[in-house]
Write an enzyme that holds these catalytic residues in place. Structure first.
Site: not given
Length: 286
Positions: A35, A37, A235
């Site tokens: 990922d 962001d 995250d």
């Protein structure tokens, strides 16, 4: 990239050393799907250690992709953003966005020569739909496609609800309710817009992006590997980690974005690895 090389035992002394073949046993390092962001940056702020992490990937020749639910930006936009943050050596082929995945999925689902869509979202999503032959329309469109939008308005809600009531299929690029921003904190994301339209229409959207394993499949197919040969780094427990698990990948949670150690324990599934950030990750050790 070869790692953990070891040599086999030598042949018996009766075999001349110069004629004995040499065999190498090795384990291939896993491909990395990451990922962005909350993993590489928060908004416009680079997460400490992210530059070195990407350098480790490129220097070791580890196959990798950035798989992002961000539908606002194109791969070119994302490459330029990384370069502005000091991360080089990445090409546009290193990205798959939820806008790209959504466009590819919708193209595969329609037989019309020029299907139509009403879009709530940014230029990245519109560009990908154009690339696969869609036209953007407000005249009884075939689809209503919703992504995160910085210019979301009540007028857009009204139009989306009307088109869905008229029979347009309701599509979401991703279900993320919030996104991390620089300096800490969060802002509303695509999921909050989808929830408003769903409440008004009583219809659930079909979500193409993470955690849909369709997006994970596109990533492994692009890398040319089986899911068990890849590790998903993210995250968010509710998108990155569950999506990786359901696709059959290894999973690594970083605590630099949305999910925390405390929130992680609330889920019935757990990642294979937990790190404070990508600064701690040696890709060849996964």
């Amino acid at each position: 990239m070869l790692s953990r090389l070891r040599r086999m035992k030598p042949r018996p002394a009766s075999v001349p050393a110069e004629s004995a073949p040499v065999f190498w046993i090795y384990r291939m390092s896993k491909s990395i799907i990451s990922d962005m962001d909350g993993v590489i940056y928060r908004g416009k702020q680079l997460i400490p250690g992210a530059r070195d992490f990407v350098n480790r990937l490129t220097q070791a020749g580890t196959p990798f992709l950035f798989l992002t639910n961000n539908a606002e930006q194109t791969p070119l936009d994302l490459r330029l953003k990384l370069e502005s943050l000091g991360i080089n050596g990445v090409t546009e082929d290193n990205f798959i966005t939820s806008a790209m995945a959504t466009a590819m999925f919708l193209r595969s689902q329609t037989r019309k020569a020029m299907p139509t869509a009403y879009v709530v979202g940014g230029a990245g999503l519109i560009n990908e739909l154009y690339n696969v032959g869609f036209s953007i329309s407000e005249s009884r469109p075939d689809y209503v496609v919703v992504a995160k939008s910085q210019t979301f308005s009540f007028e857009q809600i009204k139009k989306a609800v009307r088109f869905i009531d008229q029979g347009a299929k309701f599509i979401g690029t991703n279900p993320d309710m919030i996104d991390p921003i620089e300096g800490g904190g969060y802002e509303p994301a695509a999921g909050t817009l989808l929830a408003a339209i769903e409440a008004a229409t009583g219809k659930k959207p079909y979500i193409v992006g993470k955690p849909n394993s369709l997006m994970m499949m596109l990533a492994t197919r692009k890398l040319g590997v089986h899911p068990e040969e890849a590790v998903m780094i993210g995250d968010r427990m509710d998108t990155d980690i569950v999506g990786g698990i359901e696709a059959g990948m290894g999973t690594a949670l970083v605590l630099s974005g949305v999910s925390s150690r405390e929130s992680m324990e609330q889920f019935p599934y757990q990642p294979d690895y937990v790190f404070e950030s990508v600064a701690e990750i040696d890709p060849q050790a996964l």
